[in-house]
Design a protein around this motif. Structure first.
Motif, mmCIF file in Angstrom:
data_model
loop_
_atom_site.group_PDB
_atom_site.id
_atom_site.type_symbol
_atom_site.label_atom_id
_atom_site.label_comp_id
_atom_site.label_asym_id
_atom_site.label_seq_id
_atom_site.Cartn_x
_atom_site.Cartn_y
_atom_site.Cartn_z
ATOM 1 N N PHE A 98 -4.015 1.717 -3.352
ATOM 2 C CA PHE A 98 -2.875 2.512 -2.903
ATOM 3 C C PHE A 98 -2.847 2.608 -1.383
ATOM 4 C CE2 PHE A 98 -0.641 6.555 -2.034
ATOM 5 C CZ PHE A 98 0.557 6.276 -2.678
ATOM 6 N N THR A 99 -4.003 2.821 -0.772
ATOM 7 C CA THR A 99 -4.030 2.903 0.692
ATOM 8 C C THR A 99 -3.676 1.563 1.318
ATOM 9 O OG1 THR A 99 -6.431 2.492 0.665
ATOM 10 C CG2 THR A 99 -5.703 4.791 0.764
ATOM 11 N N LEU A 100 -4.070 0.459 0.699
ATOM 12 C CA LEU A 100 -3.674 -0.858 1.202
ATOM 13 C C LEU A 100 -2.162 -1.041 1.104
ATOM 14 C CD1 LEU A 100 -6.481 -3.153 -0.298
ATOM 15 C CD2 LEU A 100 -6.141 -2.571 2.118
ATOM 16 N N ALA A 101 -1.556 -0.489 0.037
ATOM 17 C CA ALA A 101 -0.104 -0.567 -0.122
ATOM 18 C C ALA A 101 0.604 0.326 0.901
ATOM 19 C CB ALA A 101 0.290 -0.162 -1.541
ATOM 20 N N VAL A 102 0.048 1.504 1.165
ATOM 21 C CA VAL A 102 0.618 2.393 2.176
ATOM 22 C C VAL A 102 0.577 1.724 3.547
ATOM 23 C CG1 VAL A 102 0.293 4.576 3.407
ATOM 24 C CG2 VAL A 102 0.117 4.515 0.920
ATOM 25 N N LEU A 103 -0.551 1.104 3.863
ATOM 26 C CA LEU A 103 -0.680 0.401 5.139
ATOM 27 C C LEU A 103 0.321 -0.747 5.247
ATOM 28 C CD1 LEU A 103 -4.566 0.304 5.489
ATOM 29 C CD2 LEU A 103 -2.974 1.515 6.998
ATOM 30 N N ALA A 104 0.537 -1.461 4.146
ATOM 31 C CA ALA A 104 1.492 -2.571 4.153
ATOM 32 C C ALA A 104 2.899 -2.069 4.437
ATOM 33 C CB ALA A 104 1.452 -3.310 2.818
ATOM 34 N N GLY A 105 3.308 -0.990 3.778
ATOM 35 C CA GLY A 105 4.631 -0.427 4.028
ATOM 36 C C GLY A 105 4.768 0.070 5.455
ATOM 37 N N MET A 106 3.705 0.668 5.972
ATOM 38 C CA MET A 106 3.711 1.165 7.346
ATOM 39 C C MET A 106 3.844 0.022 8.343
ATOM 40 S SD MET A 106 0.699 3.378 9.198
ATOM 41 C CE MET A 106 -0.361 1.938 9.359
ATOM 42 N N VAL A 107 3.090 -1.048 8.122
ATOM 43 C CA VAL A 107 3.088 -2.189 9.036
ATOM 44 C C VAL A 107 4.460 -2.857 9.095
ATOM 45 C CG1 VAL A 107 2.245 -4.571 9.238
ATOM 46 C CG2 VAL A 107 0.626 -2.691 8.996
ATOM 47 N N ILE A 108 5.072 -3.106 7.936
ATOM 48 C CA ILE A 108 6.359 -3.790 7.922
ATOM 49 C C ILE A 108 7.462 -2.908 8.512
ATOM 50 C CG2 ILE A 108 8.113 -4.881 6.477
ATOM 51 C CD1 ILE A 108 5.486 -6.413 6.855
ATOM 52 N N THR A 109 7.426 -1.619 8.233
ATOM 53 C CA THR A 109 8.460 -0.732 8.768
ATOM 54 C C THR A 109 8.301 -0.567 10.273
ATOM 55 O OG1 THR A 109 8.438 0.426 6.650
ATOM 56 C CG2 THR A 109 9.605 1.489 8.454
ATOM 57 N N LEU A 110 7.073 -0.541 10.753
ATOM 58 C CA LEU A 110 6.848 -0.496 12.202
ATOM 59 C C LEU A 110 7.351 -1.785 12.850
ATOM 60 C CD1 LEU A 110 5.753 0.900 14.680
ATOM 61 C CD2 LEU A 110 3.474 0.001 14.122
ATOM 62 N N ILE A 162 6.527 2.377 -0.259
ATOM 63 C CA ILE A 162 7.545 3.385 0.059
ATOM 64 C C ILE A 162 6.916 4.576 0.790
ATOM 65 C CG2 ILE A 162 9.147 5.063 -0.943
ATOM 66 C CD1 ILE A 162 9.759 2.996 -3.123
ATOM 67 N N VAL A 163 5.751 5.003 0.322
ATOM 68 C CA VAL A 163 5.073 6.123 0.992
ATOM 69 C C VAL A 163 4.767 5.769 2.438
ATOM 70 C CG1 VAL A 163 2.953 7.490 1.060
ATOM 71 C CG2 VAL A 163 4.121 7.108 -1.125
ATOM 72 N N GLY A 164 4.247 4.558 2.657
ATOM 73 C CA GLY A 164 3.900 4.146 4.020
ATOM 74 C C GLY A 164 5.117 3.903 4.886
ATOM 75 N N SER A 185 17.816 -13.126 6.636
ATOM 76 C CA SER A 185 17.592 -12.672 5.265
ATOM 77 C C SER A 185 16.810 -11.365 5.323
ATOM 78 C CB SER A 185 16.856 -13.740 4.450
ATOM 79 O OG SER A 185 15.677 -14.148 5.112
ATOM 80 N N GLU A 186 16.510 -10.786 4.157
ATOM 81 C CA GLU A 186 15.880 -9.463 4.146
ATOM 82 C C GLU A 186 14.792 -9.372 3.100
ATOM 83 O OE1 GLU A 186 19.077 -6.739 3.503
ATOM 84 O OE2 GLU A 186 20.125 -7.384 5.318
ATOM 85 N N LEU A 187 13.793 -8.587 3.436
ATOM 86 C CA LEU A 187 12.692 -8.278 2.545
ATOM 87 C C LEU A 187 12.867 -6.845 2.050
ATOM 88 C CD1 LEU A 187 10.135 -9.859 1.688
ATOM 89 C CD2 LEU A 187 8.919 -8.712 3.543
ATOM 90 N N PHE A 188 12.419 -6.582 0.838
ATOM 91 C CA PHE A 188 12.542 -5.239 0.266
ATOM 92 C C PHE A 188 12.028 -4.172 1.227
ATOM 93 C CE2 PHE A 188 9.882 -2.114 -2.170
ATOM 94 C CZ PHE A 188 10.909 -1.238 -2.494
ATOM 95 N N THR A 189 10.854 -4.378 1.785
ATOM 96 C CA THR A 189 10.261 -3.366 2.649
ATOM 97 C C THR A 189 10.910 -3.293 4.027
ATOM 98 O OG1 THR A 189 8.545 -5.012 3.101
ATOM 99 C CG2 THR A 189 7.996 -3.267 1.554
ATOM 100 N N GLU A 190 11.738 -4.271 4.385
ATOM 101 C CA GLU A 190 12.505 -4.169 5.623
ATOM 102 C C GLU A 190 13.686 -3.219 5.453
ATOM 103 O OE1 GLU A 190 12.406 -8.114 8.233
ATOM 104 O OE2 GLU A 190 13.195 -8.478 6.217
ATOM 105 N N ASN A 191 13.963 -2.833 4.232
ATOM 106 C CA ASN A 191 15.081 -1.935 3.950
ATOM 107 C C ASN A 191 14.632 -0.490 3.797
ATOM 108 O OD1 ASN A 191 17.433 -3.499 4.036
ATOM 109 N ND2 ASN A 191 16.926 -4.463 2.090
ATOM 110 N N PHE A 192 13.577 -0.117 4.508
ATOM 111 C CA PHE A 192 13.158 1.280 4.547
ATOM 112 C C PHE A 192 13.772 1.976 5.757
ATOM 113 C CE2 PHE A 192 8.960 0.314 2.117
ATOM 114 C CZ PHE A 192 9.672 0.221 0.949
#
Length: 263
Positions: free
Chosen positions: A156-168, A236-238, A82-89
């Motif tokens: 916002f920085t916590l959200a950036v970190l979250a996007g960065m972590v999942i995409t990594l 998205i930014v992260g 399955s897929e998560l929104f942030t896995e689709n970056f």
């Protein structure tokens, strides 16, 4: 010796790029029905991690231990495909950059996956608070934390970190075809995301849904909606800005070759 190591790493990067482009193209071309169902199932899978998180936090009072338990949700995402929104970056953005589809298709994928994740997540949150009344106090406490973060630099920085972590995490999983190796980032980054209380659009929405369905939460769905919009922007930014774009800069030749083949 150093030169040899650098030269040997280039084919590995190119091979991972090829896998990412192929999978991204498949995701972008997915018909409506499978796309919707995949998003809903992704929310359900993450919801299992939320159940584990709340159970452990209720029993121990420790956020870090609860974060370790949450990793089961990301294992479910990986094994159930399955897929998560942030896995689709990383994956579909790379495919679009390589000329395999359009930005419009990317926005379609993002919006449908996010909506599906939220729908599936709300259902599991309701099931949790109805099936485990003893977890309602912990659910309200946890959900309220994210609902009241506010629209500010810290959230916002916590959200950036979250996007960065999942995409990594996504990038690391696509660097190998070994399922056993791919499970490791799922557990580690899932624990980092939940245990560190990063601001993730889907995970934290499910936690807020649990608080809302438990009753007597000191916030409402409008508060959740505001938190969702802010977290999506930061994610998205992260994920796109700090991970995907920089990773694409490592494969300029492969990217150019792939674009030329699509013309």
């Amino acid at each position: 010796m150093r030169k040899d190591r650098r030269a040997g790493s280039e084919p590995e990067v190119a091979e991972a790029f090829g896998r990412v482009v192929e999978e991204g193209a498949n995701r972008l071309a997915r018909p409506w029905a499978p796309l919707i169902v995949t998003g809903i199932v992704g929310g359900v899978d993450v919801g299992t991690g939320v159940l584990a998180y709340l159970l452990v936090k209720e029993a121990t009072g420790q956020t870090l231990l609860a974060g370790l338990a949450f990793g089961v949700g990301f294992v479910a995402l990986l094994l159930a495909r399955s897929e998560l929104f942030t896995e689709n970056f990383l994956v579909p953005v790379t495919a679009v950059a390589a000329g395999h589809n359009t930005v419009r298709s990317l926005l379609r994928l993002w919006s449908v996956t996010l909506a599906g994740n939220l729908l599936g997540g709300w259902l599991v949150a309701w099931l949790i608070t109805q099936g485990f009344p003893d977890l309602r106090r912990t659910a309200i406490e946890t959900g309220t934390h994210f609902a009241t973060l506010g629209v500010n630099l810290r959230s916002f920085t916590l959200a950036v970190l979250a996007g960065m972590v999942i995409t990594l995490m996504t990038r690391m999983q696509h660097s190998t075809e070994s399922l056993g190796v791919r499970l490791v980032p799922s557990l580690l980054f899932g624990a980092l995301l939940a245990g560190g209380q990063l601001f993730h659009s889907v995970l934290d929405s499910i936690l807020m849904f649990a608080a809302l369905t438990a009753g007597r939460a000191p916030f409402g769905y409008l508060d959740w909606l505001g938190a969702l919009g802010w977290s999506v922007l930061g994610n998205i930014v992260g994920g796109v800005g700090l991970v995907t774009v920089l990773r694409l800069a490592r494969v300029p030749r492969e990217l150019a070759d792939e674009r030329s083949r699509q013309r």
